[in-house]
Motif scaffolding. Structure first.
Motif, PDB file in Angstrom:
ATOM      1  N   ILE A 156      -8.448  51.978  35.797  1.00  0.00           N
ATOM      2  CA  ILE A 156      -8.593  51.172  37.015  1.00  0.00           C
ATOM      3  C   ILE A 156      -9.924  50.418  37.052  1.00  0.00           C
ATOM      4  O   ILE A 156      -9.956  49.229  37.376  1.00  0.00           O
ATOM      5  CB  ILE A 156      -8.383  52.022  38.286  1.00  0.00           C
ATOM      6  N   ARG A 157     -11.018  51.075  36.708  1.00  0.00           N
ATOM      7  CA  ARG A 157     -12.326  50.393  36.735  1.00  0.00           C
ATOM      8  C   ARG A 157     -12.413  49.308  35.662  1.00  0.00           C
ATOM      9  O   ARG A 157     -12.934  48.226  35.902  1.00  0.00           O
ATOM     10  CB  ARG A 157     -13.462  51.397  36.578  1.00  0.00           C
ATOM     11  N   ALA A 158     -11.915  49.602  34.476  1.00  0.00           N
ATOM     12  CA  ALA A 158     -11.931  48.604  33.399  1.00  0.00           C
ATOM     13  C   ALA A 158     -11.045  47.417  33.758  1.00  0.00           C
ATOM     14  O   ALA A 158     -11.401  46.265  33.494  1.00  0.00           O
ATOM     15  CB  ALA A 158     -11.477  49.242  32.087  1.00  0.00           C
ATOM     16  N   ALA A 159      -9.895  47.700  34.378  1.00  0.00           N
ATOM     17  CA  ALA A 159      -9.004  46.608  34.801  1.00  0.00           C
ATOM     18  C   ALA A 159      -9.664  45.763  35.881  1.00  0.00           C
ATOM     19  O   ALA A 159      -9.566  44.537  35.866  1.00  0.00           O
ATOM     20  CB  ALA A 159      -7.675  47.170  35.290  1.00  0.00           C
ATOM     21  N   ALA A 160     -10.355  46.417  36.820  1.00  0.00           N
ATOM     22  CA  ALA A 160     -11.060  45.677  37.874  1.00  0.00           C
ATOM     23  C   ALA A 160     -12.168  44.817  37.280  1.00  0.00           C
ATOM     24  O   ALA A 160     -12.367  43.671  37.695  1.00  0.00           O
ATOM     25  CB  ALA A 160     -11.625  46.644  38.904  1.00  0.00           C
ATOM     26  N   SER A 161     -12.860  45.346  36.294  1.00  0.00           N
ATOM     27  CA  SER A 161     -13.925  44.588  35.630  1.00  0.00           C
ATOM     28  C   SER A 161     -13.346  43.376  34.901  1.00  0.00           C
ATOM     29  O   SER A 161     -13.882  42.267  35.000  1.00  0.00           O
ATOM     30  CB  SER A 161     -14.666  45.486  34.645  1.00  0.00           C
ATOM     31  N   ALA A 162     -12.240  43.578  34.188  1.00  0.00           N
ATOM     32  CA  ALA A 162     -11.603  42.456  33.483  1.00  0.00           C
ATOM     33  C   ALA A 162     -11.095  41.421  34.473  1.00  0.00           C
ATOM     34  O   ALA A 162     -11.193  40.212  34.233  1.00  0.00           O
ATOM     35  CB  ALA A 162     -10.452  42.974  32.612  1.00  0.00           C
ATOM     36  N   ASN A 163     -10.562  41.893  35.592  1.00  0.00           N
ATOM     37  CA  ASN A 163     -10.096  40.987  36.639  1.00  0.00           C
ATOM     38  C   ASN A 163     -11.252  40.101  37.106  1.00  0.00           C
ATOM     39  O   ASN A 163     -11.093  38.898  37.280  1.00  0.00           O
ATOM     40  CB  ASN A 163      -9.525  41.804  37.801  1.00  0.00           C
ATOM     41  N   GLY A 164     -12.406  40.705  37.302  1.00  0.00           N
ATOM     42  CA  GLY A 164     -13.581  39.971  37.756  1.00  0.00           C
ATOM     43  C   GLY A 164     -14.135  38.998  36.735  1.00  0.00           C
ATOM     44  O   GLY A 164     -14.884  38.095  37.080  1.00  0.00           O
ATOM     45  N   LYS A 165     -13.778  39.183  35.473  1.00  0.00           N
ATOM     46  CA  LYS A 165     -14.270  38.292  34.414  1.00  0.00           C
ATOM     47  C   LYS A 165     -13.252  37.220  34.049  1.00  0.00           C
ATOM     48  O   LYS A 165     -13.445  36.476  33.083  1.00  0.00           O
ATOM     49  CB  LYS A 165     -14.652  39.117  33.189  1.00  0.00           C
ATOM     50  N   ASN A 166     -12.187  37.121  34.813  1.00  0.00           N
ATOM     51  CA  ASN A 166     -11.164  36.097  34.566  1.00  0.00           C
ATOM     52  C   ASN A 166     -11.806  34.708  34.602  1.00  0.00           C
ATOM     53  O   ASN A 166     -12.346  34.298  35.620  1.00  0.00           O
ATOM     54  CB  ASN A 166     -10.072  36.213  35.639  1.00  0.00           C
ATOM     55  N   PRO A 167     -11.736  33.962  33.493  1.00  0.00           N
ATOM     56  CA  PRO A 167     -12.361  32.639  33.468  1.00  0.00           C
ATOM     57  C   PRO A 167     -11.488  31.510  34.018  1.00  0.00           C
ATOM     58  O   PRO A 167     -11.953  30.376  34.134  1.00  0.00           O
ATOM     59  CB  PRO A 167     -12.638  32.424  31.978  1.00  0.00           C
ATOM     60  N   ILE A 168     -10.213  31.809  34.336  1.00  0.00           N
ATOM     61  CA  ILE A 168      -9.299  30.737  34.749  1.00  0.00           C
ATOM     62  C   ILE A 168      -8.794  31.032  36.163  1.00  0.00           C
ATOM     63  O   ILE A 168      -7.684  31.539  36.357  1.00  0.00           O
ATOM     64  CB  ILE A 168      -8.143  30.560  33.741  1.00  0.00           C
ATOM     65  N   SER A 169      -9.648  30.726  37.135  1.00  0.00           N
ATOM     66  CA  SER A 169      -9.311  30.969  38.535  1.00  0.00           C
ATOM     67  C   SER A 169      -8.030  30.260  38.938  1.00  0.00           C
ATOM     68  O   SER A 169      -7.666  29.247  38.354  1.00  0.00           O
ATOM     69  CB  SER A 169     -10.442  30.479  39.446  1.00  0.00           C
ATOM     70  N   ILE A 170      -7.374  30.790  39.924  1.00  0.00           N
ATOM     71  CA  ILE A 170      -6.151  30.263  40.541  1.00  0.00           C
ATOM     72  C   ILE A 170      -4.957  30.369  39.592  1.00  0.00           C
ATOM     73  O   ILE A 170      -3.954  30.971  39.928  1.00  0.00           O
ATOM     74  CB  ILE A 170      -6.299  28.816  41.059  1.00  0.00           C
ATOM     75  N   ILE A 171      -5.060  29.794  38.405  1.00  0.00           N
ATOM     76  CA  ILE A 171      -3.944  29.762  37.463  1.00  0.00           C
ATOM     77  C   ILE A 171      -3.636  31.167  36.949  1.00  0.00           C
ATOM     78  O   ILE A 171      -2.486  31.580  36.911  1.00  0.00           O
ATOM     79  CB  ILE A 171      -4.242  28.774  36.323  1.00  0.00           C
ATOM     80  N   ILE A 172      -4.667  31.904  36.534  1.00  0.00           N
ATOM     81  CA  ILE A 172      -4.531  33.336  36.290  1.00  0.00           C
ATOM     82  C   ILE A 172      -4.939  33.964  37.624  1.00  0.00           C
ATOM     83  O   ILE A 172      -6.118  34.017  37.956  1.00  0.00           O
ATOM     84  CB  ILE A 172      -5.426  33.823  35.131  1.00  0.00           C
ATOM     85  N   PRO A 173      -3.964  34.379  38.418  1.00  0.00           N
ATOM     86  CA  PRO A 173      -4.195  34.657  39.844  1.00  0.00           C
ATOM     87  C   PRO A 173      -4.892  35.984  40.170  1.00  0.00           C
ATOM     88  O   PRO A 173      -4.324  36.873  40.805  1.00  0.00           O
ATOM     89  CB  PRO A 173      -2.786  34.609  40.420  1.00  0.00           C
ATOM     90  N   CYS A 174      -6.148  36.093  39.770  1.00  0.00           N
ATOM     91  CA  CYS A 174      -6.909  37.304  40.078  1.00  0.00           C
ATOM     92  C   CYS A 174      -7.118  37.465  41.584  1.00  0.00           C
ATOM     93  O   CYS A 174      -7.376  38.571  42.059  1.00  0.00           O
ATOM     94  CB  CYS A 174      -8.235  37.311  39.335  1.00  0.00           C
ATOM     95  N   HIS A 175      -6.965  36.385  42.346  1.00  0.00           N
ATOM     96  CA  HIS A 175      -7.117  36.472  43.802  1.00  0.00           C
ATOM     97  C   HIS A 175      -5.998  37.292  44.440  1.00  0.00           C
ATOM     98  O   HIS A 175      -6.114  37.711  45.585  1.00  0.00           O
ATOM     99  CB  HIS A 175      -7.169  35.062  44.431  1.00  0.00           C
ATOM    100  N   ARG A 176      -4.928  37.555  43.693  1.00  0.00           N
ATOM    101  CA  ARG A 176      -3.792  38.312  44.225  1.00  0.00           C
ATOM    102  C   ARG A 176      -3.978  39.822  44.090  1.00  0.00           C
ATOM    103  O   ARG A 176      -3.094  40.583  44.455  1.00  0.00           O
ATOM    104  CB  ARG A 176      -2.505  37.870  43.537  1.00  0.00           C
ATOM    105  N   VAL A 177      -5.110  40.263  43.543  1.00  0.00           N
ATOM    106  CA  VAL A 177      -5.372  41.692  43.413  1.00  0.00           C
ATOM    107  C   VAL A 177      -6.298  42.111  44.552  1.00  0.00           C
ATOM    108  O   VAL A 177      -7.354  41.510  44.772  1.00  0.00           O
ATOM    109  CB  VAL A 177      -5.996  42.034  42.041  1.00  0.00           C
ATOM    110  N   ILE A 178      -5.849  43.144  45.278  1.00  0.00           N
ATOM    111  CA  ILE A 178      -6.577  43.608  46.457  1.00  0.00           C
ATOM    112  C   ILE A 178      -6.801  45.115  46.358  1.00  0.00           C
ATOM    113  O   ILE A 178      -6.276  45.781  45.466  1.00  0.00           O
ATOM    114  CB  ILE A 178      -5.803  43.259  47.748  1.00  0.00           C
ATOM    115  N   GLY A 179      -7.562  45.657  47.300  1.00  0.00           N
ATOM    116  CA  GLY A 179      -7.798  47.092  47.342  1.00  0.00           C
ATOM    117  C   GLY A 179      -6.537  47.834  47.764  1.00  0.00           C
ATOM    118  O   GLY A 179      -5.648  47.270  48.404  1.00  0.00           O
ATOM    119  N   SER A 180      -6.453  49.111  47.405  1.00  0.00           N
ATOM    120  CA  SER A 180      -5.283  49.928  47.752  1.00  0.00           C
ATOM    121  C   SER A 180      -5.058  50.004  49.252  1.00  0.00           C
ATOM    122  O   SER A 180      -3.936  50.184  49.711  1.00  0.00           O
ATOM    123  CB  SER A 180      -5.447  51.339  47.189  1.00  0.00           C
ATOM    124  N   ASP A 181      -6.137  49.846  50.025  1.00  0.00           N
ATOM    125  CA  ASP A 181      -6.020  49.896  51.485  1.00  0.00           C
ATOM    126  C   ASP A 181      -5.732  48.516  52.087  1.00  0.00           C
ATOM    127  O   ASP A 181      -5.739  48.347  53.301  1.00  0.00           O
ATOM    128  CB  ASP A 181      -7.289  50.473  52.089  1.00  0.00           C
TER     129      ASP A 181
END
Length: 157
Positions: free
Chosen positions: A103-128
């Motif tokens: 989970i932490r490594a995936a969150a870190s990779a999500n944060g390093k996504n170089p292609i905003s919007i198109i690779i939709p990292c904005h669609r990942v949210i907290g469990s709550d």
């Protein structure tokens, strides 16, 4: 590497890429003059982003070429599977990768996504359901998720 700048409702966006594909799409903190003549390698990305912001596109059809580790690319590929107007938690993302311990490594990779919007990292949210970090700023993440939601809150007055 070719570069183009476009304007969006969220500020200026820089697009980088070449014949091998789009390498990065990122929000800029400063104003940039929109590129008048965009190369044929970047024009489809520019057009599709504009259509997205106009509400006329929910999927992108572009050749992508982000730089990253094999694990980061696996995470970014999983992000591409998140449908428009859908969110996923970081834990769900780790489970889709086959191991909830990443989970932490995936969150870190999500944060390093170089292609905003198109690779939709904005669609990942907290469990709550919270809007956790976003490289482009939480105000942009909130805007993007609201933009993708077909149910718009109407004013009562």
């Amino acid at each position: 590497m070719e570069i183009a700048y476009i304007n969006s409702p969220l500020g200026a966006i820089e697009i980088k890429g070449n014949e091998e594909g789009i390498a990065s799409v990122r929000f800029l903190g400063s104003e940039e003059k929109e590129t008048n003549v965009i190369s044929e390698n970047l024009q489809p990305c520019s057009n599709q982003l504009k259509e997205y912001f106009e509400g006329n596109r929910s999927q992108f059809d572009l050749k992508l070429n982000p730089e990253g580790t094999n694990f980061q690319k696996r995470v970014w590929d999983k992000l591409l599977e998140i449908p428009f107007n859908t969110t996923l938690s970081y834990l769900e993302m780790a489970n889709r990768l086959g191991d909830p311990k990443v989970i932490r490594a995936a969150a870190s990779a999500n944060g390093k996504n170089p292609i905003s919007i198109i690779i939709p990292c904005h669609r990942v949210i907290g469990s709550d359901g919270s809007l956790t970090g976003y490289g482009g700023g939480l105000h942009r993440k909130k805007w993007l998720l609201a933009h993708e939601n077909p149910v718009k809150q109407q004013s009562l007055f």
